[in-house]
Design a protein around this motif. Structure first.
Motif, PDB file in Angstrom:
ATOM      1  N   SER A 313      11.839  27.574 -13.923  1.00  0.00           N
ATOM      2  CA  SER A 313      10.797  28.291 -14.998  1.00  0.00           C
ATOM      3  C   SER A 313      11.857  29.199 -15.873  1.00  0.00           C
ATOM      4  O   SER A 313      11.521  28.837 -17.094  1.00  0.00           O
ATOM      5  N   LYS A 316      13.804  26.557 -18.427  1.00  0.00           N
ATOM      6  CA  LYS A 316      12.928  26.038 -19.245  1.00  0.00           C
ATOM      7  C   LYS A 316      12.271  26.989 -19.955  1.00  0.00           C
ATOM      8  O   LYS A 316      11.454  26.715 -20.953  1.00  0.00           O
ATOM      9  N   THR A 318       9.697  28.821 -19.340  1.00  0.00           N
ATOM     10  CA  THR A 318       8.363  28.375 -19.274  1.00  0.00           C
ATOM     11  C   THR A 318       7.760  29.277 -18.113  1.00  0.00           C
ATOM     12  O   THR A 318       8.022  29.061 -16.953  1.00  0.00           O
ATOM     13  N   ARG A 384       9.445  17.872  -9.421  1.00  0.00           N
ATOM     14  CA  ARG A 384       9.131  17.630 -10.763  1.00  0.00           C
ATOM     15  C   ARG A 384       7.515  17.916 -10.938  1.00  0.00           C
ATOM     16  O   ARG A 384       7.001  18.548 -11.593  1.00  0.00           O
ATOM     17  N   GLU A 385       6.944  17.112 -10.115  1.00  0.00           N
ATOM     18  CA  GLU A 385       5.292  17.326  -9.918  1.00  0.00           C
ATOM     19  C   GLU A 385       4.923  18.696  -9.682  1.00  0.00           C
ATOM     20  O   GLU A 385       4.036  19.202 -10.283  1.00  0.00           O
ATOM     21  N   PHE A 387       6.513  21.367 -10.640  1.00  0.00           N
ATOM     22  CA  PHE A 387       6.774  22.297 -11.611  1.00  0.00           C
ATOM     23  C   PHE A 387       5.768  21.974 -12.556  1.00  0.00           C
ATOM     24  O   PHE A 387       5.149  23.053 -13.189  1.00  0.00           O
ATOM     25  N   GLU A 388       5.228  20.632 -12.788  1.00  0.00           N
ATOM     26  CA  GLU A 388       4.139  20.624 -13.852  1.00  0.00           C
ATOM     27  C   GLU A 388       2.794  21.277 -13.353  1.00  0.00           C
ATOM     28  O   GLU A 388       2.067  21.771 -14.177  1.00  0.00           O
ATOM     29  N   ALA A 389       2.555  21.096 -11.882  1.00  0.00           N
ATOM     30  CA  ALA A 389       1.336  21.650 -11.393  1.00  0.00           C
ATOM     31  C   ALA A 389       1.436  23.255 -11.347  1.00  0.00           C
ATOM     32  O   ALA A 389       0.422  23.860 -11.614  1.00  0.00           O
TER      33      ALA A 389
END
Ligand SMILES: Nc1ncnc2c1ncn2[C@@H]1O[C@H](COP(=O)(O)OP(=O)(O)OP(=O)(O)O)[C@@H](O)[C@H]1O
Ligand SMILES: [Mg+2]
Length: 391
Positions: A313, A316, A318, A384-385, A387-389
């Motif tokens: 986080s 990025k 984000t 990766r999943e 982080f996207e969630a």
């Protein structure tokens, strides 16, 4: 007052760490950084213990007058508390044998002196012999004793490792002296579990128990900021929410710096390596810092994923969603492995108002989703999943 030969101390958080109270005839070592609150907690429990028991508090660090002043500040005025400023362990043992108090406190073992030895107080031999002297004395009389132990600059208990073998329980005070939270943890306990922690905060009138540690650990959490992630750890039988902060920033020098506070440094290095090799998040040219907020130390693999997410986080820039809690163990192949006590972690998250949990997909089968209709359970298979969630 007495329950299965255990004395309640009046601080339920301390009793919990002791395994249900102070066992008669046991020798307990309490240790931690200077100024963390060792003397304070001992004096504080004297008021409650002193209702029915006679207590001898021996100090080699402060004068009797200083201790009385401090006791006054902490609201301790029990007539059953005897304060003795003395360092000669043989005199102290004699005193204990004649006075036969119900509880003995020694502050600190490093200031005690066994006159027959010619090494100086605090040396390995002195600490060992003084502890043995107290041990013989209190075991023969079947009274409990609490010793205060100093730590050296690496944070280990000063003196020989043998000290930890001699005593029945070793309690360790953690936390940042600059911050108010203090966490008491048992690292050894012959009479109870070593997983339980007690959470306190230090104020004007001494240590106060924190009834709702998760709430305390999350207070002051920044909203909508990158580099922070909430996770749920198990501390003994209790789930506890903790905020993990990560910071990834351009490195000014040749070798990037890595620093971890409240988390294992090597584990952090391993997680960074996995992120780089298996998930395509590159930290190699960056300094990376990690911090567990509130002075908490977490060493459960279930925290891995939140550590990774906090760092990513920040990388990025984000933010992780404010309503999301993340937990899961990371394997070397970048896979997410299931964690234990899943329902307890989820319900604690819900209790604190979170509505989304990102967790290993494998864990979904261990949980009865119908029990948690108001919290979204997002099973993920890799970092990766996850982080996207989370964002
Ligand atoms: N007069 C005071 N008012 C408010 N807080 C105080 C006061 N005196 C001490 N404290 C708090 O108590 C803490 C000291 O606690 P304590 O003396 O119990 O530590 P300790 O672990 O026994 O340290 P040491 O190893 O140096 O003996 C300080 O860090 C401070 O936060
Ligand atoms: Mg002290």
């Amino acid at each position: 007052m007495e329950n299965e030969h255990r004395y309640r101390t009046g601080l339920s958080e301390l009793d919990r760490v002791l395994g249900g109270g102070l066992v008669k005839g046991s020798l307990v070592l309490i240790s931690g950084d200077p100024g963390i609150g060792k003397s304070t907690i001992l004096l504080q429990i004297c008021e409650y213990l002193g209702r029915d028991l006679r207590i001898l508090y021996v100090s080699g660090e402060e004068s009797a007058r200083q201790i009385k002043l401090r006791a006054g500040r902490l609201g301790v005025s029990s007539p059953n508390l005897r304060i003795l400023a003395e360092t000669d362990i043989q005199l102290i043992s004699e005193h204990i044998r004649t006075e036969k108090p119900d509880v003995v406190m020694i502050d600190s073992i490093q200031t005690m002196n066994y006159a027959d030895l010619n090494s100086s107080p605090g040396s390995v031999t002195q600490v060992r012999e003084c502890t043995n002297a107290i041990l013989r004395c209190v075991k023969s009389l079947d009274i409990p004793a609490i010793l205060v132990g100093h730590v050296n600059k690496d944070g280990a208990i000063a003196g020989p490792k043998v000290l930890e073998h001699i005593v029945d329980a070793v309690l360790y005070f953690e936390g940042d002296r600059q911050m108010t939270y203090r966490i008491l943890r048992a690292v050894k306990n012959r009479y109870g579990s070593t997983n339980e922690i007690g959470v306190f905060d230090m104020g004007e009138s001494g240590l106060r128990q924190i009834e709702n540690p998760s709430e305390a650990m999350l207070s002051g959490r920044p909203q909508n900021a990158s580099g922070t992630c909430v996770t749920a750890v198990m501390e003994g039988t209790r789930p506890l929410l903790a905020e993990i902060q990560g910071l990834a920033t351009a490195s000014g020098y040749g070798t990037p710096r890595r620093m971890a506070t409240g988390f294992d440094y090597n584990r952090m290095a391993l997680i960074l390596a996995v992120l780089e090799k298996r998930a395509g998040f590159f930290f190699s040219g960056l300094d990376a810092y990690l911090n567990v907020v509130g002075g908490l130390r977490v060493d459960e693999p279930a925290v891995d994923l939140a550590v990774a997410i906090a760092l990513i986080s920040s990388l990025k820039d984000t933010p992780v969603r404010d309503d999301t809690v993340v937990f899961g163990e990371i394997g070397l192949a970048g896979e997410l492995r299931s964690v234990s006590h899943i329902e307890q972690r989820v319900s604690e998250s819900f209790r604190l108002g979170f509505t989304r949990c990102v967790l290993p997909a494998h864990n979904l089968k261990n949980i009865d989703a119908k029990r948690f209709p108001d919290i979204q359970l997002l099973g993920v298979r890799n970092v990766r999943e996850a982080f996207e969630a989370s964002v």
